[in-house]
Motif scaffolding. Structure first.
Motif, mmCIF file in Angstrom:
data_model
loop_
_atom_site.group_PDB
_atom_site.id
_atom_site.type_symbol
_atom_site.label_atom_id
_atom_site.label_comp_id
_atom_site.label_asym_id
_atom_site.label_seq_id
_atom_site.Cartn_x
_atom_site.Cartn_y
_atom_site.Cartn_z
ATOM 1 N N GLU A 40 43.291 36.145 38.825
ATOM 2 C CA GLU A 40 43.666 37.261 40.564
ATOM 3 C C GLU A 40 41.613 36.694 41.238
ATOM 4 O OE1 GLU A 40 45.044 40.865 39.629
ATOM 5 O OE2 GLU A 40 44.985 40.158 37.840
ATOM 6 N N VAL A 41 41.116 35.190 40.983
ATOM 7 C CA VAL A 41 40.282 35.267 40.991
ATOM 8 C C VAL A 41 39.991 34.392 42.073
ATOM 9 C CG1 VAL A 41 37.693 34.160 41.237
ATOM 10 C CG2 VAL A 41 39.140 36.600 39.543
ATOM 11 N N ILE A 42 41.219 34.565 42.925
ATOM 12 C CA ILE A 42 41.335 33.609 44.712
ATOM 13 C C ILE A 42 39.853 32.538 45.218
ATOM 14 C CG2 ILE A 42 43.344 34.538 44.109
ATOM 15 C CD1 ILE A 42 42.524 35.755 47.273
ATOM 16 N N ASN A 43 40.470 31.422 44.850
ATOM 17 C CA ASN A 43 39.310 30.480 45.508
ATOM 18 C C ASN A 43 38.645 31.529 47.110
ATOM 19 O OD1 ASN A 43 37.637 28.401 46.156
ATOM 20 N ND2 ASN A 43 39.194 27.168 46.721
ATOM 21 N N SER A 44 37.919 31.303 46.813
ATOM 22 C CA SER A 44 36.715 31.775 47.409
ATOM 23 C C SER A 44 37.740 33.725 48.765
ATOM 24 C CB SER A 44 36.641 30.861 49.101
ATOM 25 O OG SER A 44 38.356 31.299 49.988
ATOM 26 N N GLY A 45 38.305 34.209 48.062
ATOM 27 C CA GLY A 45 38.950 35.718 47.746
ATOM 28 C C GLY A 45 37.675 37.091 47.729
ATOM 29 N N SER A 50 44.229 44.686 41.729
ATOM 30 C CA SER A 50 44.682 43.886 40.382
ATOM 31 C C SER A 50 46.479 44.194 40.763
ATOM 32 C CB SER A 50 43.822 44.914 39.018
ATOM 33 O OG SER A 50 44.367 46.177 39.575
ATOM 34 N N VAL A 51 47.122 43.223 40.274
ATOM 35 C CA VAL A 51 47.853 44.148 39.880
ATOM 36 C C VAL A 51 48.509 44.448 38.437
ATOM 37 C CG1 VAL A 51 49.930 42.477 38.945
ATOM 38 C CG2 VAL A 51 48.654 41.359 40.724
ATOM 39 N N GLU A 52 47.526 44.284 37.235
ATOM 40 C CA GLU A 52 47.816 44.882 35.583
ATOM 41 C C GLU A 52 46.806 46.362 35.994
ATOM 42 O OE1 GLU A 52 49.562 42.861 32.613
ATOM 43 O OE2 GLU A 52 48.268 41.584 33.916
ATOM 44 N N PHE A 53 46.642 46.986 34.997
ATOM 45 C CA PHE A 53 45.966 47.904 34.911
ATOM 46 C C PHE A 53 46.613 48.388 32.987
ATOM 47 C CE2 PHE A 53 47.788 48.857 39.138
ATOM 48 C CZ PHE A 53 46.412 49.288 39.394
ATOM 49 N N ILE A 54 45.035 49.051 32.892
ATOM 50 C CA ILE A 54 45.468 48.922 31.077
ATOM 51 C C ILE A 54 44.966 50.516 30.837
ATOM 52 C CG2 ILE A 54 44.970 46.886 30.725
ATOM 53 C CD1 ILE A 54 41.667 47.796 30.068
ATOM 54 N N SER A 55 45.642 50.722 29.897
ATOM 55 C CA SER A 55 45.272 52.978 29.762
ATOM 56 C C SER A 55 43.732 52.625 29.176
ATOM 57 C CB SER A 55 46.301 52.892 28.734
ATOM 58 O OG SER A 55 46.144 52.134 27.052
ATOM 59 N N GLY A 82 36.806 28.111 37.948
ATOM 60 C CA GLY A 82 34.863 27.373 38.749
ATOM 61 C C GLY A 82 35.458 28.341 40.215
ATOM 62 N N GLN A 83 36.564 29.267 40.395
ATOM 63 C CA GLN A 83 36.892 29.742 41.448
ATOM 64 C C GLN A 83 35.926 30.971 41.501
ATOM 65 O OE1 GLN A 83 40.957 30.521 42.490
ATOM 66 N NE2 GLN A 83 41.768 28.237 42.396
ATOM 67 N N VAL A 84 35.434 31.732 42.734
ATOM 68 C CA VAL A 84 34.682 32.434 42.530
ATOM 69 C C VAL A 84 35.578 33.369 43.889
ATOM 70 C CG1 VAL A 84 32.451 33.335 43.863
ATOM 71 C CG2 VAL A 84 32.485 31.241 42.827
ATOM 72 N N GLY A 85 34.768 34.891 42.836
ATOM 73 C CA GLY A 85 35.322 36.228 43.955
ATOM 74 C C GLY A 85 34.595 36.892 44.263
ATOM 75 N N PHE A 86 34.324 38.085 45.324
ATOM 76 C CA PHE A 86 33.843 38.573 45.240
ATOM 77 C C PHE A 86 34.542 40.079 45.565
ATOM 78 C CE2 PHE A 86 31.109 42.085 47.672
ATOM 79 C CZ PHE A 86 29.789 41.264 47.868
ATOM 80 N N CYS A 91 36.871 47.620 38.485
ATOM 81 C CA CYS A 91 37.406 47.849 38.285
ATOM 82 C C CYS A 91 37.497 46.667 36.562
ATOM 83 C CB CYS A 91 38.559 46.807 37.897
ATOM 84 S SG CYS A 91 38.479 44.814 39.091
ATOM 85 N N SER A 92 37.866 46.116 35.969
ATOM 86 C CA SER A 92 37.665 45.566 34.433
ATOM 87 C C SER A 92 38.406 43.803 34.172
ATOM 88 C CB SER A 92 38.036 46.284 33.327
ATOM 89 O OG SER A 92 39.395 46.583 33.007
ATOM 90 N N THR A 93 37.465 43.306 33.572
ATOM 91 C CA THR A 93 38.101 42.016 33.290
ATOM 92 C C THR A 93 39.023 41.501 32.073
ATOM 93 O OG1 THR A 93 36.416 40.479 33.701
ATOM 94 C CG2 THR A 93 37.026 40.793 35.803
ATOM 95 N N ASN A 94 39.590 40.419 32.134
ATOM 96 C CA ASN A 94 39.698 39.952 31.217
ATOM 97 C C ASN A 94 38.630 38.522 30.907
ATOM 98 O OD1 ASN A 94 40.093 36.833 32.121
ATOM 99 N ND2 ASN A 94 42.250 37.421 31.708
#
Length: 188
Positions: A40-45, A50-55, A82-86, A91-94
């Motif tokens: 989900e860290v899309i190039n220059s995005g 987010s698509v998913e959620f956790i409890s 290497g893709q960068v996002g802002f 949120c949280s990430t993997n």
């Protein structure tokens, strides 16, 4: 008086995320905490959702961390390495995402665009066969030019990122509308 420093010295804080155990349903059965995968860290995005959620229990049982808006993200593994996002929401990430938190918006915007402009070199640092990866350690020690303090007073940093966020939201809305129209057309 511009100096060459390391990303770890530029960012206030750097973190990796974590993934709750997918085998435990209670980690994923409640949409308490937005959770991003490296894909989900899309190039220059500009990342607006987010698509998913956790409890909450999944969050507490993993090494996932809450990241504030205006965090700069870089994907570390696989095809997106290497893709960068802002990030524009909390949120949280993997663990396949490195988060760089700066002490203000202008510095975060500068870091984002600096990494984006050096993305090809960063991607070339990925190693491994089937799934190339970049370690958080590599990102921490990337050189970055630290401008003098006058650059932070450039008032357009926030406007540039905010404009990109508006466009990202409009694109997301148009995709949703397109999906709805296509679904309706398939019913007819």
């Amino acid at each position: 008086d511009w100096t060459l420093i390391k990303v770890i010295d530029f960012a206030e804080e750097m973190k990796n995320g974590g993934t709750p155990n997918r085998g435990i349903n209670s980690n994923w059965d409640s949409p308490d905490v937005p959770w991003l995968k490296s894909g989900e860290v899309i190039n220059s995005g500009i990342i607006i959702e987010s698509v998913e959620f956790i409890s909450e229990s999944g969050f507490k049982s993993s090494s996932a961390k809450i990241l504030p808006p205006n965090t700069v993200l870089i994907a570390l593994y696989g095809a997106t390495a290497g893709q960068v996002g802002f990030l524009k929401f909390e949120c949280s990430t993997n663990q396949a995402v490195c988060a760089m938190i700066c002490d203000d918006m202008p510095k975060a915007a500068y870091l984002y665009y600096y990494l984006l402009s050096n993305q090809k070199e960063i991607k070339n640092m990925a190693n491994g066969g089937a799934q190339p990866n970049i370690s958080k350690n590599i990102i921490e020690y990337l050189p970055i030019i630290r401008p003098n303090d006058a650059i932070w007073e450039f008032k357009y940093w926030k406007q540039i990122i905010d404009s990109r966020e508006v466009y990202s939201r409009q694109i997301s809305n148009l995709k949703g509308l397109s999906d709805l129209i296509l679904k309706q057309m398939s019913i007819v």
